[in-house]
Enzyme design. Structure first.
Site, PDB file in Angstrom:
ATOM      1  CE  LYS A 181      -9.139  -4.322   9.972  1.00 15.09           C
ATOM      2  NZ  LYS A 181      -8.898  -2.827   9.931  1.00 15.09           N
ATOM      3  CD  GLU A 256       4.449  -6.567   1.625  1.00 14.11           C
ATOM      4  OE1 GLU A 256       5.313  -5.828   2.158  1.00 14.11           O
ATOM      5  OE2 GLU A 256       3.490  -6.127   0.982  1.00 14.11           O
ATOM      6  CD  GLU A 384       7.791   1.018   5.636  1.00 11.39           C
ATOM      7  OE1 GLU A 384       7.720   0.534   4.499  1.00 11.39           O
ATOM      8  OE2 GLU A 384       7.197   0.548   6.626  1.00 11.39           O
TER       9      GLU A 384
END
Length: 487
Positions: A181, A256, A384
């Site tokens: 995907k 990750e 982030e």
């Protein structure tokens, strides 16, 4: 008449899913736009529960035959895929640049060759995968890696094809079937990969591609009871939702995730090298999970470091990523640009100072930014941003540098610039990170484990670690006696 072929930069791309060895349309579509100029590239088939069910069913049906295919034959097919990537390298590079805005020169020279390498590496590693038999009181132990079953692989938009094949190649090499995907902001090269795999002779159902939104196609895939492995690269909140879905079916998952990595610059470092490393963190317009966005510089050299860094960063060329002279392209999407600018404006309002940048450019471009006068507990230091935004803080002692470096909820990577080998060994031993670079950055070898600590991820992939995840490990213990004598 509805056409399912989009022409992007003169290259034909099928906009439908790839399921069970055939193209499959959906009742609805979503729009894919280029971040370079906002131009509509294609209307992409928008998958959901129906397409997810069909793709997993195709993967499940194909699994026994693929799992039983001898290693050498699987490896040969993966090498054929690598050859197909190389034959279409220019097309892939152009499409990916148009779709996600990363530099064309990088796609041509580094990224797409790495895509081919991913397939070759895991094909070669499969050939040598094994463990020496060992003895237990005269009994023989034999370790084997058995294919696990259908795998769902969900990949991000910042390096779409490279990161997809980093997962697809070991999963297929291990004997699993795959449902990929891709991210909805950059889906086009995944469609080309399906064509390349089919032309290479990969059996129907072994690789499937379902396009769509995470909340629709992605959610349906990760919750499917016939899925045996899930690998995801993306944000922490999405990983939490996937983990909940995987837990319901006791499916192993590899994540990750984000990073807020530090670059520690000590006074004994080669200052020009350190500046080079720092400027490199603007690569891909800052849209790199591994980027060392927190510059931690020893106080005694901070002023000179900042002067040299500013000169280098201001010389970067921001513009069309298809131009060889460009150093920074656009950010991927209007929502991402708004997110980046929101972080910066809130930081400035809180007292941060912009040494360079701090503002939008034209279109989806954001000026390379360096912020100082930031508090360790501030949002801009802790969260982030995923854009061309760095912060600079100073330290006086080695212990203080390590404390600052480790003081986030992330632990993906770290970079250290120092001229003392002993210091490098001391510091790297104490850093919380899945990867640490010393006087270098972004040197990646597929033989090495890759992943993050803390909220930067779960698990490691690369080399045998990839096969450990994508396989069910089995130990067979055989007694020395009990065999019939047919002599």
């Amino acid at each position: 008449m509805t056409t399912h072929i989009a022409t992007v930069a003169g290259i034909a791309v099928d906009t439908r899913h790839w399921i069970g060895g055939a193209r499959v349309a959906s009742a609805t579509t979503f729009t894919d736009e280029s971040p370079i100029d906002g131009r509509v590239l294609a209307e992409i088939a928008r998958g959901g529960q129906v397409e997810a069910d069909a793709a997993v069913a195709a993967a499940r049906e194909a699994f026994p035959g693929w799992a039983a295919t001898p290693r050498q034959e699987r490896a040969a097919l993966l090498r054929a895929v690598a050859e197909g990537v190389e034959k279409r390298l220019e097309d892939l590079a152009i499409i990916e640049t148009t779709d996600n805005g990363a530099l064309l020169r990088s796609h041509r020279r580094g990224v797409m060759p790495r895509v081919a390498h991913n397939f070759r590496f895991f094909a070669d590693w499969l050939d040598g995968l094994g463990h020496d038999d060992f003895d237990t009181r005269g009994h023989t132990n034999h370790v084997s890696w058995d294919p696990a079953g259908p795998c769902v692989l969900i990949t991000p938009w910042n390096a779409p094809l490279m990161l997809a094949t980093w997962k697809v190649a070991p999963a297929l090499a291990a004997g699993n079937t795959v449902v990929l995907k891709p991210a909805e902001w950059s889906p086009l090269t995944a469609s080309l990969l399906a064509d390349i795999a089919a032309e290479a002779g990969l059996p129907a159902g072994v690789l499937n591609v379902v396009q769509g939104y995470g909340a629709e196609a992605g959610a349906a895939l990760v919750a499917h009871p016939d899925v045996r492995r899930i690998s995801f690269t993306g944000s922490v909140p999405t990983a939490r939702r996937i983990a909940q879905a995987a837990a319901a079916n006791l499916v192993p998952a590899s994540f990750e995730l984000g990073g807020k990595s530090p670059l520690l610059v000590f006074a004994d470092a080669d200052l020009d090298l350190a500046v080079d490393l720092a400027v490199e963190q603007y690569d891909n317009a800052g849209q790199v999970c591994l980027a060392a966005t927190r510059l931690l510089v020893e106080s005694s050299i901070a002023e000179e470091f900042t002067r040299r860094f500013t000169a280098r960063a201001q010389a970067l060329v921001q513009g069309d990523p298809r131009d060889e002279a460009t150093d920074l392209g656009p950010n991927i999407h209007p929502r991402q640009l708004d997110k980046i600018d929101g972080f910066v404006q809130r930081a400035l309002a809180a007292g941060a100072r912009a040494v360079i940048g701090g503002e939008r450019g034209d279109g989806l471009y954001y000026r390379p930014t360096l912020l100082t006068d930031v508090a360790q507990d501030s949002e801009i230091v802790q969260e982030e941003v995923f854009g061309p935004v760095l912060t600079l803080q100073t330290f006086d002692t080695e212990d203080e540098a390590i404390l600052l470096a480790n003081d986030t909820r992330f632990g993906l990577a770290a970079t250290v610039a120092t001229g003392e080998r002993d210091r490098a060994e001391r510091v790297t031993a104490r850093l919380v990170a899945g990867t640490v670079w010393v006087n270098c950055f972004f040197v990646r070898d597929l033989r090495a484990p890759f992943g993050g600590s803390r909220e930067s991820g779960v698990g490691r992939e690369g080399g045998t670690w990839s096969f450990d995840f994508y396989c069910d490990l089995k130990n067979t213990v055989t007694a020395p006696k009990g065999w019939q004598d047919h002599g």
